[in-house]
Motif scaffolding. Structure first.
Motif, short mmCIF file in Angstrom:
data_model
loop_
_atom_site.label_atom_id
_atom_site.label_comp_id
_atom_site.label_asym_id
_atom_site.label_seq_id
_atom_site.Cartn_x
_atom_site.Cartn_y
_atom_site.Cartn_z
N ARG A 34 0.95 -1.03 0.43
CA ARG A 34 0.33 -0.32 -0.14
C ARG A 34 1.16 1.20 0.60
O ARG A 34 0.46 2.80 -0.46
CB ARG A 34 -1.09 0.10 0.92
N GLU A 35 1.77 1.52 0.97
CA GLU A 35 2.82 2.38 0.65
C GLU A 35 3.66 2.48 -0.47
O GLU A 35 4.28 3.44 -0.85
CB GLU A 35 4.24 2.12 1.71
N VAL A 36 4.04 1.47 -1.02
CA VAL A 36 4.89 1.23 -2.81
C VAL A 36 3.70 1.94 -3.43
O VAL A 36 4.33 2.71 -4.31
CB VAL A 36 4.50 -0.02 -2.74
N CYS A 37 2.06 1.69 -2.95
CA CYS A 37 1.16 2.29 -4.23
C CYS A 37 1.72 3.96 -3.96
O CYS A 37 1.17 4.54 -4.95
CB CYS A 37 -0.15 1.22 -4.27
N LYS A 38 1.42 3.83 -3.00
CA LYS A 38 0.98 5.77 -2.19
C LYS A 38 2.45 6.26 -3.02
O LYS A 38 2.05 7.55 -3.52
CB LYS A 38 0.79 5.37 -0.88
N ASN A 39 3.59 5.76 -3.12
CA ASN A 39 4.62 6.32 -3.12
C ASN A 39 4.58 6.36 -4.85
O ASN A 39 5.39 8.06 -5.15
CB ASN A 39 6.06 6.04 -3.01
N GLN A 40 4.10 5.83 -5.74
CA GLN A 40 4.16 5.93 -6.78
C GLN A 40 3.09 7.32 -7.52
O GLN A 40 3.15 7.61 -8.69
CB GLN A 40 3.77 4.53 -7.96
N PHE A 41 1.74 6.92 -6.71
CA PHE A 41 0.40 7.92 -7.13
C PHE A 41 1.56 9.02 -6.29
O PHE A 41 1.33 10.46 -7.37
CB PHE A 41 -0.87 8.26 -5.97
N THR A 42 1.97 9.16 -5.38
CA THR A 42 2.58 10.82 -5.36
C THR A 42 3.62 11.33 -6.36
O THR A 42 3.46 12.08 -6.52
CB THR A 42 3.84 10.67 -3.41
N ARG A 43 4.69 10.28 -6.54
CA ARG A 43 5.64 10.75 -7.49
C ARG A 43 4.55 10.69 -9.02
O ARG A 43 4.76 12.14 -9.03
CB ARG A 43 6.40 9.26 -8.03
N THR A 44 3.74 10.41 -9.06
CA THR A 44 3.40 11.12 -10.60
C THR A 44 2.59 12.06 -10.59
O THR A 44 2.81 13.07 -11.38
CB THR A 44 2.56 9.45 -10.78
N PHE A 45 1.49 12.47 -9.53
CA PHE A 45 1.12 13.15 -8.60
C PHE A 45 1.93 14.33 -9.13
O PHE A 45 1.80 16.02 -9.65
CB PHE A 45 0.43 13.70 -7.52
N HIS A 46 3.39 15.06 -8.23
CA HIS A 46 4.39 15.91 -8.60
C HIS A 46 4.99 16.27 -9.83
O HIS A 46 4.95 16.99 -10.08
CB HIS A 46 5.36 15.39 -7.54
N VAL A 47 5.14 14.62 -10.52
CA VAL A 47 5.05 14.87 -12.03
C VAL A 47 4.36 15.76 -13.00
O VAL A 47 4.60 17.00 -13.64
CB VAL A 47 5.36 13.43 -12.82
N ALA A 48 2.99 15.70 -12.89
CA ALA A 48 2.17 15.75 -13.69
C ALA A 48 1.65 17.60 -12.95
O ALA A 48 1.66 18.15 -13.72
CB ALA A 48 0.84 15.01 -13.25
N LEU A 49 1.88 17.54 -11.63
CA LEU A 49 1.35 19.02 -11.25
C LEU A 49 3.24 19.79 -11.83
O LEU A 49 2.56 21.08 -11.97
CB LEU A 49 1.37 18.46 -9.45
N PHE A 50 4.27 19.57 -11.59
CA PHE A 50 4.94 20.53 -12.16
C PHE A 50 5.92 20.40 -13.39
O PHE A 50 6.68 21.09 -13.81
CB PHE A 50 6.44 20.16 -11.06
N THR A 51 4.82 19.99 -14.38
CA THR A 51 5.91 19.57 -15.38
C THR A 51 5.13 20.45 -16.26
O THR A 51 3.56 21.19 -16.00
CB THR A 51 5.38 18.20 -16.30
N PRO A 52 6.01 21.50 -17.26
CA PRO A 52 5.30 22.89 -17.48
C PRO A 52 4.41 22.24 -18.93
O PRO A 52 4.37 21.23 -19.89
CB PRO A 52 6.78 23.59 -18.29
N LYS A 53 3.24 22.81 -19.50
CA LYS A 53 2.02 22.61 -20.37
C LYS A 53 2.62 23.18 -21.80
O LYS A 53 3.23 24.12 -21.43
CB LYS A 53 0.72 22.64 -19.69
N ASN A 54 2.26 22.34 -22.94
CA ASN A 54 3.09 23.14 -23.89
C ASN A 54 1.35 23.90 -24.35
O ASN A 54 0.63 23.49 -24.87
CB ASN A 54 3.12 21.99 -25.27
N THR A 55 1.84 24.97 -24.73
CA THR A 55 0.77 26.00 -24.78
C THR A 55 0.68 26.63 -26.27
O THR A 55 2.09 26.67 -27.09
CB THR A 55 0.51 26.76 -24.12
#
Length: 63
Positions: A42-63
């Motif tokens: 459960r912690e492994v999954c949580k860590n993967q979701f956290t990493r994915t969330f932060h990558v999506a949050l801080f990845t610049p969007k192409n506009t």
């Protein structure tokens, strides 16, 4: 409840019990004959979701 048993601040990416019940059904069991699994999946999954969330949050969007 799972969050009551952990000793850290809950995050927005934490899985609640009903979400974990769905996900736990598709995670393979530990293989027999080897070293026993000591990692909380459960912690492994949580860590993967956290990493994915932060990558999506801080990845610049192409506009």
């Amino acid at each position: 409840m799972y969050l009551a048993t952990i000793s850290r601040k809950p995050y927005c990416t934490d899985l609640n019990d009903s979400e974990w019940a769905i996900l736990a059904a598709v995670i393979p069991l530990a293989k027999s004959g080897g070293h026993p699994r000591t990692t909380d999946m459960r912690e492994v999954c949580k860590n993967q979701f956290t990493r994915t969330f932060h990558v999506a949050l801080f990845t610049p969007k192409n506009t």
